[in-house]
Design an enzyme around this catalytic site. Sequence first.
Site, PDB file in Angstrom:
ATOM      1  CB  THR A 399      -0.820   0.011   1.120  1.00 31.38           C
ATOM      2  OG1 THR A 399      -2.297  -1.156   1.355  1.00 31.38           O
ATOM      3  CG2 THR A 399      -1.559   1.523   1.853  1.00 31.38           C
ATOM      4  CG  ASP A 441      -7.004  -7.565   3.077  1.00 32.27           C
ATOM      5  OD1 ASP A 441      -6.087  -8.181   2.626  1.00 32.27           O
ATOM      6  OD2 ASP A 441      -7.062  -6.079   3.032  1.00 32.27           O
TER       7      ASP A 441
HETATM    8  N1  GLU Z   1      -5.306  -4.749   2.046  1.00 34.77           N
HETATM    9  C1  GLU Z   1      -4.635  -3.809   3.542  1.00 34.77           C
HETATM   10  C2  GLU Z   1      -5.757  -2.975   4.072  1.00 34.77           C
HETATM   11  O1  GLU Z   1      -6.482  -3.110   3.632  1.00 34.77           O
HETATM   12  C3  GLU Z   1      -3.198  -2.593   3.215  1.00 34.77           C
HETATM   13  C4  GLU Z   1      -2.644  -3.665   1.815  1.00 34.77           C
HETATM   14  C5  GLU Z   1      -1.292  -3.860   2.582  1.00 34.77           C
HETATM   15  O2  GLU Z   1      -1.147  -2.018   3.194  1.00 34.77           O
HETATM   16  O3  GLU Z   1      -1.653  -4.881   2.942  1.00 34.77           O
HETATM   17  O4  GLU Z   1      -5.667  -3.234   5.496  1.00 34.77           O
END
Ligand code: GLU
Length: 584
Positions: A399, A441
């Site tokens: 991210t 997720d």
């Molecule tokens: N998918 C993760 C989340 O929404 C964020 C992605 C990441 O930082 O790996 O918490």
Amino acid sequence: MTLSHPVRTLLVSSILVSLALPAVAKTPVATGTGGAVATISEPASQAAIAILNQGGNAIDAAVAAAATLGVTDPFSCGIGGGGFMVIYLAKDKRVITIDHRETAPASFTPTVFLKDGKERDFETVVASGMSVGVPGTVRGWHEALDRYGSMSFKQVLAPAIDVASKGFKVNDNFSHLVQENEAKFSLFPATAALYLRNGKALPAGSTLRNPDLAKAYKELAAGGVKAFYNGKLARAIVDAVNAPATPPGVRVDAGNMTLADLANYEARLRQPVHSTYRGYDLYGMPLPSSGGVAVAEALNILEGYDLKAMPRAQAEHLYLEASRLAFADRNAYLADPEFIDAPVAGLLNKDYAARRRELINPAQASLHAPAGDPYPFQNDVSVPLRPNASKLIAEGAHTTHLTVSDKDGNIVSYTYTIESWGGSGIVVPGYGFLLNNEMTDFDFSGPAPNVPEAGKRPRSSMSPTLAFKNGKPAFSIGSPGGATIITTVLQTIFNYVDLGMSMPDAVNAPRLSERNGQATDVEPGFSGSAQAQALEKSGQHWSQTAEEIGAANALVFNPDGTVTAVSEGHRHGIGSALVQKTAH
Ligand code: GLU
């Protein structure tokens, strides 16, 4: 998933040229007046400043920086993903949030990630059409600009279109990330054509142009939000998800997304999570991100200690224990609020935090914390539905986070993502952007609040945060890093407020991430340090594999009216902090 032979990078959607753009020294800290920005990418920070200099506000500049990050950090974020934006509107003295999280297609059910009653292999699901959620980024940008910005898509996308067309210099970090993703990217010819050369990562120093992404941005500039969710681009996304193009002999699982899934996508404006900590008012991201609630609960637990009076190791021991307890609750209770009745008020209650604090032994680390019972603190006479505490699920750690302020005092704290490095690995052919794998997720099996369901948003950890003192902006903070986002934001606040570090020191300090797992995650070089040994005396222990954690960006609003933008001083290839007018 079988990878029978290396993919040839014959397609021409990326054009490598040997002439590198001039290197600009990145500055991770800058203080001045007017607007300020901190991102992980120099071109993205410059895009924000360019928009501010043209008279745009913080919201315009944040979208400009985000779009540019979609070009220079395409493995972390982009229009194929989603995110969470926290906005402070200075004139109204109001904080609002825009949830533009990716959403499960209508075809999803709680068993979508099961095969013969067993959970499917995580990595196989990641690199497939099944992991792709309906992207929310463009809808989120549209809501931000339309409601709170002052510029059009055409104006704010111009810097990103320029970078995508002219190219940018691939640095070591970028090249290394592609190297790690060579196998995934080789599964998809459009991706290999863009990011690999003869099946290998582009070397540092090459200049990467992405004319297809420039074309996608130009379509948004001309057609607005509809150009993404209806029409040719929407069709290209659906085709890439439902029938991912792979080389002969290579098969990946297909998704099941429809044009209606895209046309029906909505961003949500949500009230922020409000909490207080030692005189600060904190505003964080509400569900479906668990970030705001988990950070607030851990801080509420810590607030009961006089941390300033303690030796650092003792205070850090308590930080780790508070984080463990907050994660036990986060894992048990939090998910998309449109699908489950999460006991948020109870979890945020200070008396509940006091109850949780009683479980902490100040001299001895606990091994594993059970979830607490926040329901008596809910002020709710209904019979609670108590979900099972779920196990710690596999989550990506990537991210990007950016933060911008403007001369009028508006502030944006914005975290956005495509989930894993490189998301699903699927570049939409002809459009040059990667599709997310956000659906991973979800918990792959239940019962758990965070199981997959049609139209549901998977629980996130993203924690863009704004802090105020006496009604005035004090600081903003956020980070990437999957579930470690919560601990990075928590630890940076703890470092800054309780350990009395400057914000650059608070950001650059070694990160310790305790998420109620087997051991605390640490960064390379930490084990064996004096700081580690001091904590080991209370039984804290570290995971074997050490990796860099997070890539934070912050703003500090100084009492003299200046603002200090702070990015990473050593992680992720060093970040970029810029101000409109440097203070001398
Ligand atoms: N998918 C993760 C989340 O929404 C964020 C992605 C990441 O930082 O790996 O918490």
